[in-house]
Design a protein around this motif. Structure first.
Motif, PDB file in Angstrom:
ATOM      1  N   GLY A 166       0.755  -1.293  -0.024  1.00 48.47           N
ATOM      2  CA  GLY A 166       0.050   0.275   0.120  1.00 48.47           C
ATOM      3  C   GLY A 166       0.984   1.167  -0.104  1.00 48.47           C
ATOM      4  N   GLY A 167       0.159   2.399  -0.179  1.00 50.69           N
ATOM      5  CA  GLY A 167       0.663   3.704  -0.126  1.00 50.69           C
ATOM      6  C   GLY A 167       1.227   4.051  -1.354  1.00 50.69           C
ATOM      7  N   PRO A 168       1.994   5.385  -1.321  1.00 47.33           N
ATOM      8  CA  PRO A 168       2.433   5.893  -2.549  1.00 47.33           C
ATOM      9  C   PRO A 168       3.709   4.756  -3.170  1.00 47.33           C
ATOM     10  N   SER A 169       4.032   5.184  -4.325  1.00 44.38           N
ATOM     11  CA  SER A 169       4.891   4.237  -4.848  1.00 44.38           C
ATOM     12  C   SER A 169       6.316   4.546  -4.740  1.00 44.38           C
ATOM     13  N   THR A 170       7.198   3.504  -4.627  1.00 48.94           N
ATOM     14  CA  THR A 170       8.663   3.701  -4.451  1.00 48.94           C
ATOM     15  C   THR A 170       9.266   3.357  -5.571  1.00 48.94           C
ATOM     16  N   ASP A 171      10.649   3.788  -5.722  1.00 49.43           N
ATOM     17  CA  ASP A 171      11.111   3.539  -6.860  1.00 49.43           C
ATOM     18  C   ASP A 171      11.113   2.070  -7.465  1.00 49.43           C
ATOM     19  N   LYS A 172      11.176   1.043  -6.663  1.00 49.39           N
ATOM     20  CA  LYS A 172      10.789  -0.279  -7.102  1.00 49.39           C
ATOM     21  C   LYS A 172       9.397  -0.461  -7.505  1.00 49.39           C
ATOM     22  N   ARG A 173       8.411   0.174  -6.929  1.00 48.68           N
ATOM     23  CA  ARG A 173       7.103  -0.135  -7.296  1.00 48.68           C
ATOM     24  C   ARG A 173       6.956   0.653  -8.726  1.00 48.68           C
ATOM     25  N   SER A 174       7.502   1.836  -8.889  1.00 43.09           N
ATOM     26  CA  SER A 174       7.211   2.792 -10.098  1.00 43.09           C
ATOM     27  C   SER A 174       8.039   2.326 -11.420  1.00 43.09           C
ATOM     28  N   GLU A 175       8.844   1.160 -11.034  1.00 38.30           N
ATOM     29  CA  GLU A 175       9.621   0.538 -12.155  1.00 38.30           C
ATOM     30  C   GLU A 175       8.531  -0.399 -12.810  1.00 38.30           C
ATOM     31  N   GLN A 176       7.676  -1.006 -11.944  1.00 36.33           N
ATOM     32  CA  GLN A 176       6.528  -1.923 -12.376  1.00 36.33           C
ATOM     33  C   GLN A 176       5.576  -1.344 -13.018  1.00 36.33           C
ATOM     34  N   ASN A 177       5.216  -0.112 -13.019  1.00 38.16           N
ATOM     35  CA  ASN A 177       4.330   0.793 -13.685  1.00 38.16           C
ATOM     36  C   ASN A 177       4.752   1.633 -14.947  1.00 38.16           C
ATOM     37  N   THR A 178       6.013   1.223 -15.326  1.00 37.91           N
ATOM     38  CA  THR A 178       6.662   1.744 -16.222  1.00 37.91           C
ATOM     39  C   THR A 178       6.473   1.159 -17.837  1.00 37.91           C
ATOM     40  N   ILE A 179       6.205   1.682 -18.695  1.00 37.37           N
ATOM     41  CA  ILE A 179       6.081   1.157 -20.079  1.00 37.37           C
ATOM     42  C   ILE A 179       7.412   1.748 -20.883  1.00 37.37           C
ATOM     43  N   ARG A 180       7.907   0.765 -21.566  1.00 35.19           N
ATOM     44  CA  ARG A 180       8.960   1.231 -22.787  1.00 35.19           C
ATOM     45  C   ARG A 180       8.195   1.473 -24.097  1.00 35.19           C
ATOM     46  N   VAL A 181       8.466   2.419 -24.615  1.00 36.64           N
ATOM     47  CA  VAL A 181       7.715   2.980 -25.944  1.00 36.64           C
ATOM     48  C   VAL A 181       8.581   2.919 -27.047  1.00 36.64           C
ATOM     49  N   THR A 182       8.879   2.175 -28.072  1.00 37.52           N
ATOM     50  CA  THR A 182       9.815   2.121 -29.027  1.00 37.52           C
ATOM     51  C   THR A 182       9.116   2.590 -30.243  1.00 37.52           C
ATOM     52  N   ASN A 183       9.787   2.763 -31.257  1.00 38.49           N
ATOM     53  CA  ASN A 183       9.624   3.160 -32.835  1.00 38.49           C
ATOM     54  C   ASN A 183       8.707   4.474 -32.711  1.00 38.49           C
ATOM     55  N   ILE A 184       9.269   5.692 -32.051  1.00 37.53           N
ATOM     56  CA  ILE A 184       8.777   7.004 -31.933  1.00 37.53           C
ATOM     57  C   ILE A 184       9.756   7.623 -33.019  1.00 37.53           C
ATOM     58  N   SER A 185       9.326   8.634 -33.631  1.00 41.80           N
ATOM     59  CA  SER A 185       9.824   9.360 -34.627  1.00 41.80           C
ATOM     60  C   SER A 185      10.751  10.379 -33.840  1.00 41.80           C
ATOM     61  N   GLU A 186      11.726  11.080 -34.622  1.00 37.37           N
ATOM     62  CA  GLU A 186      12.482  12.107 -34.077  1.00 37.37           C
ATOM     63  C   GLU A 186      12.002  13.230 -33.525  1.00 37.37           C
ATOM     64  N   ASP A 187      11.091  13.510 -34.123  1.00 39.72           N
ATOM     65  CA  ASP A 187      10.323  14.787 -33.596  1.00 39.72           C
ATOM     66  C   ASP A 187       9.445  14.883 -32.671  1.00 39.72           C
ATOM     67  N   THR A 188       9.266  13.667 -31.909  1.00 40.38           N
ATOM     68  CA  THR A 188       8.610  13.476 -30.855  1.00 40.38           C
ATOM     69  C   THR A 188       8.995  14.206 -29.456  1.00 40.38           C
ATOM     70  N   THR A 189       8.205  14.815 -28.943  1.00 37.52           N
ATOM     71  CA  THR A 189       8.724  15.378 -27.482  1.00 37.52           C
ATOM     72  C   THR A 189       8.061  14.603 -26.575  1.00 37.52           C
ATOM     73  N   GLU A 190       8.673  15.256 -25.165  1.00 37.43           N
ATOM     74  CA  GLU A 190       8.203  14.470 -23.856  1.00 37.43           C
ATOM     75  C   GLU A 190       6.553  15.023 -23.900  1.00 37.43           C
ATOM     76  N   ALA A 191       6.445  16.308 -24.195  1.00 37.47           N
ATOM     77  CA  ALA A 191       4.957  16.990 -23.905  1.00 37.47           C
ATOM     78  C   ALA A 191       3.991  16.140 -24.799  1.00 37.47           C
ATOM     79  N   ASP A 192       4.442  15.763 -26.154  1.00 33.55           N
ATOM     80  CA  ASP A 192       3.852  14.994 -27.059  1.00 33.55           C
ATOM     81  C   ASP A 192       3.350  13.471 -26.443  1.00 33.55           C
ATOM     82  N   LEU A 193       4.242  12.941 -25.750  1.00 29.15           N
ATOM     83  CA  LEU A 193       4.013  11.738 -24.971  1.00 29.15           C
ATOM     84  C   LEU A 193       2.890  11.649 -23.706  1.00 29.15           C
TER      85      LEU A 193
END
Length: 170
Positions: A43-70
């Motif tokens: 329970g409770g807020p996520s720790t570093d280890k827990r947030s790793e479990q909630n992380t998605i790796r996104v590939t095949n992104i164009s060169e023009d993509t920004t963090e704001a776009d994502l």
């Protein structure tokens, strides 16, 4: 005198209570260390280890993509804790992949379900659960960084390098 936020709910009787004393009064406050010690692994807020479990790796992104776009693309699926877009150090263009971390794993799963194979900026996105990076430990290589691309094969002795160079000039 000081007024507390929320009136008399904190059990302080309307007077100012320092943050370090609030948990002792029976209220909802307390120090960060005290709050962290009360949290269990489920329970409770996520720790570093827990947030790793909630992380998605996104590939095949164009060169023009920004963090704001994502951020804009993934925002409808739930609260995002972090967006990291890998960029080239010199050109600052996208290297074609990113990591998007959600607060809740269910939100990340929804995003994966809906955006897997999604056409974005003329490319088809590929999503997968991010794996933790392996620790870089080489006991014989502590403090030494080889930047030449030859690694340990490059002669590290100056005299040896000079002798090779002098052999080439004859």
């Amino acid at each position: 005198g000081w007024n507390t936020v929320g009136g008399d709910k904190g059990g302080g009787g309307g007077k100012y209570v320092p943050p370090s004393q609030r948990g002792k009064m029976g209220g909802a406050g307390g120090s960060l260390a005290a709050m962290a010690s009360k949290m269990d692994s489920s329970g409770g807020p996520s720790t570093d280890k827990r947030s790793e479990q909630n992380t998605i790796r996104v590939t095949n992104i164009s060169e023009d993509t920004t963090e704001a776009d994502l951020q804009e693309l993934f925002q409808p699926f739930g609260r995002i804790s972090r967006v990291y877009l890998a960029k080239d150090k010199e050109t600052m263009q996208s290297r074609g992949f990113a990591f998007v971390s959600f607060i809740h794993r269910e939100d990340a799963a929804k995003a994966m379900d809906k955006l897997q194979g999604y056409g974005y900026d003329h490319l088809i996105l590929k999503l997968e659960w991010a794996r933790p990076s392996a620790p870089k430990t080489d006991p014989g290589n502590e403090g030494t960084v080889y930047r030449s691309g030859y690694g340990k094969a490059l002669a590290q002795d100056t005299k040896q390098k000079v002798s090779f160079a002098s052999n080439l000039t004859r």
